[in-house]
Design an enzyme around this catalytic site. Structure first.
Site, PDB file in Angstrom:
ATOM      1  N   HIS A  69      11.619 -27.671 -23.337  1.00  0.00           N
ATOM      2  CA  HIS A  69      10.967 -28.434 -22.460  1.00  0.00           C
ATOM      3  C   HIS A  69      11.367 -30.029 -22.331  1.00  0.00           C
ATOM      4  O   HIS A  69      10.529 -30.925 -22.414  1.00  0.00           O
ATOM      5  CB  HIS A  69       9.312 -28.185 -22.857  1.00  0.00           C
ATOM      6  CG  HIS A  69       8.861 -27.018 -22.087  1.00  0.00           C
ATOM      7  ND1 HIS A  69       8.991 -25.830 -22.881  1.00  0.00           N
ATOM      8  CD2 HIS A  69       8.253 -26.663 -20.798  1.00  0.00           C
ATOM      9  CE1 HIS A  69       8.351 -24.921 -21.975  1.00  0.00           C
ATOM     10  NE2 HIS A  69       8.036 -25.456 -20.964  1.00  0.00           N
ATOM     11  N   CYS A 117      23.425 -28.237  -8.109  1.00  0.00           N
ATOM     12  CA  CYS A 117      23.218 -28.882  -9.641  1.00  0.00           C
ATOM     13  C   CYS A 117      23.355 -30.174 -10.102  1.00  0.00           C
ATOM     14  O   CYS A 117      23.070 -30.592 -11.196  1.00  0.00           O
ATOM     15  CB  CYS A 117      24.113 -27.930 -10.712  1.00  0.00           C
ATOM     16  SG  CYS A 117      23.601 -25.880 -10.451  1.00  0.00           S
ATOM     17  N   GLU A 126      22.196 -18.717 -18.843  1.00  0.00           N
ATOM     18  CA  GLU A 126      21.728 -19.687 -17.916  1.00  0.00           C
ATOM     19  C   GLU A 126      20.594 -19.033 -16.900  1.00  0.00           C
ATOM     20  O   GLU A 126      19.624 -19.706 -16.581  1.00  0.00           O
ATOM     21  CB  GLU A 126      22.713 -20.805 -17.412  1.00  0.00           C
ATOM     22  CG  GLU A 126      22.106 -21.771 -16.634  1.00  0.00           C
ATOM     23  CD  GLU A 126      23.325 -22.557 -15.835  1.00  0.00           C
ATOM     24  OE1 GLU A 126      23.795 -23.383 -16.648  1.00  0.00           O
ATOM     25  OE2 GLU A 126      23.411 -22.447 -14.662  1.00  0.00           O
TER      26      GLU A 126
END
Length: 149
Positions: A75, A25, A136
């Site tokens: 986005h 990550c 998530e």
């Protein structure tokens, strides 16, 4: 007066990177987030009010969450403004990408705290934010409860 909880769910796509993290990550990647927003209050008892019987109109709650969270984060790519990712953020911004710089590590845990603060400020005085759940992935999520804070 009876207290009722109502929940509205939202989804949005957001990219992020965890600077300094010791796993995958640390790289820029994205998630299909699901946000569940639960508020608590008493149903409107004014029979002359168009909102009679509602704690809050789902449309009103949707407007708040879309304006404060979904329309901003969907986005977009989120970076901690205090990390070297700032160079990447500036490069992306120069190419007209939607970049959000925050003053925290953009983990689900920190994002859900940020979202709670944003939503609470916009709710009517008689409505309280009860909880948020920010999912998530299919198996990973962070939860925020007013009673814990």
């Amino acid at each position: 007066m009876t207290q009722i909880r109502i929940t509205k769910q939202f989804s949005f796509e957001t990219g992020h990177a965890l600077y300094g993290y010791d796993g995958k990550c640390k790289n820029v990647h994205g998630h299909s987030y699901k946000l569940s927003v639960t508020v608590i209050g008493s149903p409107n008892i004014d029979t002359t009010n168009v909102k009679y019987g509602m704690v809050i109109d789902f449309g009103d709650l949707k407007k708040i969450v879309k304006e404060e969270i979904v329309d901003i984060f969907d986005h977009a790519t989120v970076f901690n403004q205090n990390t070297p990712h700032i160079d990447l953020a500036n490069e992306l911004k120069s190419r007209n990408h939607n970049v959000i710089l925050v003053d925290y590590q953009p983990t689900s845990e920190n994002m859900v705290i940020d979202f709670a603060n944003k939503i609470r400020r916009r709710l009517p005085k008689n409505i309280n934010l009860f909880s948020l759940k920010l999912q998530e992935t299919e198996t990973s999520y962070a939860e925020w409860y007013a009673s814990d804070n």
